[in-house]
Design a protein around this motif. Sequence first.
Motif, short mmCIF file in Angstrom:
data_model
loop_
_atom_site.label_atom_id
_atom_site.label_comp_id
_atom_site.label_asym_id
_atom_site.label_seq_id
_atom_site.Cartn_x
_atom_site.Cartn_y
_atom_site.Cartn_z
N GLY A 222 2.46 -32.19 27.47
CA GLY A 222 1.51 -30.95 27.61
C GLY A 222 1.79 -29.46 26.67
O GLY A 222 2.52 -29.79 25.84
N SER A 223 1.14 -28.58 27.00
CA SER A 223 1.42 -27.50 26.24
C SER A 223 2.75 -26.69 26.29
O SER A 223 3.59 -26.96 27.36
CB SER A 223 0.46 -26.25 26.56
N THR A 224 3.14 -25.95 25.47
CA THR A 224 4.35 -25.46 25.40
C THR A 224 4.38 -24.21 26.59
O THR A 224 5.44 -24.30 27.17
CB THR A 224 4.74 -24.76 24.01
N ALA A 225 3.43 -23.66 26.67
CA ALA A 225 3.41 -22.44 27.80
C ALA A 225 3.71 -23.00 29.13
O ALA A 225 4.44 -22.61 29.74
CB ALA A 225 1.96 -22.03 27.69
N GLU A 244 7.53 -33.16 26.28
CA GLU A 244 7.10 -33.17 24.78
C GLU A 244 5.75 -32.30 25.09
O GLU A 244 4.87 -32.35 25.68
CB GLU A 244 6.47 -34.54 24.63
N LEU A 245 5.87 -31.17 23.90
CA LEU A 245 4.94 -29.85 24.15
C LEU A 245 4.34 -29.90 23.12
O LEU A 245 3.76 -30.78 22.45
CB LEU A 245 5.76 -28.60 24.26
N GLY A 246 4.06 -28.79 22.65
CA GLY A 246 3.04 -28.27 21.41
C GLY A 246 3.31 -28.96 20.14
O GLY A 246 4.61 -29.12 19.98
N GLY A 247 2.62 -28.83 19.08
CA GLY A 247 2.72 -29.16 17.81
C GLY A 247 1.76 -28.39 16.77
O GLY A 247 0.72 -28.06 17.01
N LYS A 248 2.25 -28.44 15.57
CA LYS A 248 1.28 -28.09 14.52
C LYS A 248 1.58 -28.79 13.39
O LYS A 248 2.08 -28.17 12.37
CB LYS A 248 1.62 -26.56 14.49
N ASP A 396 7.84 -22.64 8.84
CA ASP A 396 7.38 -21.34 9.38
C ASP A 396 6.49 -21.47 10.57
O ASP A 396 5.28 -21.15 10.46
CB ASP A 396 6.74 -20.26 8.43
N THR A 397 7.18 -22.03 11.49
CA THR A 397 6.26 -22.20 13.02
C THR A 397 7.49 -22.44 14.08
O THR A 397 8.51 -22.81 13.54
CB THR A 397 5.65 -23.56 12.81
N VAL A 398 7.12 -22.17 15.16
CA VAL A 398 7.89 -22.32 16.28
C VAL A 398 8.02 -23.67 16.85
O VAL A 398 8.61 -24.11 17.66
CB VAL A 398 7.49 -21.56 17.66
N PHE A 399 6.88 -24.66 16.21
CA PHE A 399 7.06 -25.91 16.41
C PHE A 399 8.00 -26.85 15.88
O PHE A 399 8.23 -26.35 14.65
CB PHE A 399 5.50 -26.36 16.66
N GLY A 400 8.10 -27.99 16.04
CA GLY A 400 8.73 -29.07 15.24
C GLY A 400 8.57 -30.45 15.86
O GLY A 400 9.43 -31.21 15.78
N LEU A 401 7.38 -30.77 15.96
CA LEU A 401 6.88 -32.08 16.69
C LEU A 401 6.77 -33.06 15.42
O LEU A 401 7.63 -34.05 15.60
CB LEU A 401 5.64 -32.08 17.43
N SER A 402 6.06 -33.02 14.55
CA SER A 402 5.94 -33.83 13.53
C SER A 402 5.35 -33.32 12.05
O SER A 402 4.83 -32.32 12.30
CB SER A 402 4.77 -35.26 13.94
N ALA A 403 5.48 -34.00 10.99
CA ALA A 403 4.93 -33.69 9.73
C ALA A 403 4.75 -34.84 8.97
O ALA A 403 5.17 -36.09 9.24
CB ALA A 403 5.85 -32.87 9.03
N ALA A 437 10.01 -46.78 18.25
CA ALA A 437 10.29 -45.69 17.66
C ALA A 437 10.11 -44.38 18.53
O ALA A 437 9.24 -44.10 18.65
CB ALA A 437 9.68 -45.56 16.17
N GLU A 438 11.42 -43.60 18.77
CA GLU A 438 11.42 -42.59 19.24
C GLU A 438 10.54 -41.28 18.91
O GLU A 438 10.54 -41.20 17.45
CB GLU A 438 12.66 -41.97 19.41
N THR A 439 9.98 -40.51 19.68
CA THR A 439 9.08 -39.37 19.40
C THR A 439 9.54 -38.05 20.20
O THR A 439 10.03 -38.46 21.44
CB THR A 439 7.63 -39.55 19.48
N GLY A 440 9.55 -37.09 19.64
CA GLY A 440 9.93 -35.75 20.49
C GLY A 440 9.89 -34.74 19.28
O GLY A 440 9.98 -35.08 18.03
N GLY A 441 10.32 -33.29 19.70
CA GLY A 441 10.16 -32.48 18.93
C GLY A 441 11.43 -31.54 18.78
O GLY A 441 12.22 -31.45 19.72
N TYR A 442 11.44 -30.59 17.62
CA TYR A 442 12.53 -29.59 17.67
C TYR A 442 11.95 -28.33 18.17
O TYR A 442 10.82 -28.42 18.25
CB TYR A 442 12.87 -29.41 16.30
N ARG A 443 12.79 -27.32 18.54
CA ARG A 443 12.27 -26.18 18.73
C ARG A 443 11.33 -26.07 20.17
O ARG A 443 11.59 -26.73 21.02
CB ARG A 443 11.75 -25.34 17.63
N GLN A 444 10.24 -25.38 19.86
CA GLN A 444 9.42 -25.22 20.94
C GLN A 444 8.46 -26.58 21.39
O GLN A 444 7.58 -26.50 22.21
CB GLN A 444 8.51 -23.92 21.10
N SER A 445 9.06 -27.65 20.71
CA SER A 445 7.90 -28.84 20.58
C SER A 445 8.35 -29.67 21.94
O SER A 445 8.04 -30.81 22.07
CB SER A 445 7.75 -29.61 19.49
#
Length: 479
Positions: A222-225, A244-248, A396-403, A437-445
């Motif tokens: 869900g959301s990072t908040a 697993e939280l937010g992404g951009k 330049d973001t607090v997220f780090g889920l995917s790109a 294949a694993e999924t998950g994020g860096y930082r606030q993701s």
Amino acid sequence: MNARHWIAGEWTGRPTLDSIDPATGEAIGQYADGGAHEADAAIAAARHVFDRTTWAQDARLRQDVLLAWAAALDHERESLATLLTRENGKTIAQSRGEIAGAISEVRYYAGLARHIAGHVLEPEPGTISTMLREAAGVVAIIVPWNAPAVLLVRSLAPALAAGCTAIVKPAAQTSLVTAAMMRCFELTALPKGAVNLVNERGYAASERLADSHGVDVLSFTGSTATGKKIMVAAADSIKKLSLELGGKSCCVVFGDADIDAIAPRLARAATIISGQQCTAARRVLVHASRAADMREKLASALASLKVGPGIDPATDIGALIDAATRDSVEHTIERACATADRLLLRGAPSGHAFLSPTLVEHADPKAFFCQDEIFGPFVTLEVFENEQEAILKANDTVFGLSASVWTNDGPRAFRMARALRNGTVWINDHNKLFAEAETGGYRQSGLGRLHGYDALADFTELKHICMPAGVADGIAPLR
């Protein structure tokens, strides 16, 4: 189509709250409203099975249960997909793909259930150190509404494969489809209480699952908040967290890319589940040499997507999850359009909860609409001159889920993928997800990884058993 609580193998509670079809605003069924009392009962049931039975040690039984669950889901796949579209609003093609993916993932973890391997060392002569991966205990799984089938399975399947027991707390908006999936367990040898279901409209049950000392692991998407609130609530028990939280998600498009071919793919990646997916393409960074082409082609591709009821096979973008969410997203997009450097395509609300795509261009990546996760069909276009600028802007973001990186230059694609601070980076593709294949994020993701073999780590503890066995008679020490 009603959803009750499922606790200790019994369906309880009286459905009183409507589940709404976001495409029409009509009620399609009802769900029971639970709270802390139901959460406590579910925790007790799950604790009993984990603490007082051999469930955690019986890998063959767990595999049989998962395989039987997959077979039961497969038998109901079309009815589940239809229910998912009616309750969530996404297109029927996406619902069918999600149910198929969920079934595949259950089978994947059934295969792993009998091979959760440890290792053995002899750190000094005659001393045997055995490292075992053991089930972590009782798992609470809080499931979101955007992909309720596959996001349930990617936590529940590895948890059960590892030997844990579970409490599932679905999103209120998709309670019916979750209950329908739970009913398929009745065709398996699952012990009563090994998996439990608690529905609610509010947050009392979720809060109890987060702060209870009877829960050993909490898995939340869900959301990072909300993830931050869960971390605070879980602090006293110091339970394991899988978040697993937010992404951009940013798509970096270089000058050698085929814009004509890529733009329609980016448009679909941006509007998957009506833009309500954490890995959806939200920022498109394009090399300055191709900016004009991308402006034209991406705006055209987004405008050509058909918005309508998800149950219509011709629909490309279904309804958002509900009218209130649509209105909130539209208000945020209106603010973004008022401050963006250039408006390339302006979407519009329609019907009960529909919203067509919007595309804006902006130079400053620190603008709120370039930074915040706007959960709807909204895309920003940004321009870069070289690799260094692309990396700086993308990171330049607090997220780090995917790109994703789009280029025909293989070495460039790889060095960009290494430089981007994201848990998943696709090359010449986007939103390609697999059970393996694993999924998950860096930082606030978020924290941890789901899908793949490493997801088992979120639901296991590593135990070291040390035994001084000694050496055989006649074997002399060297020192």
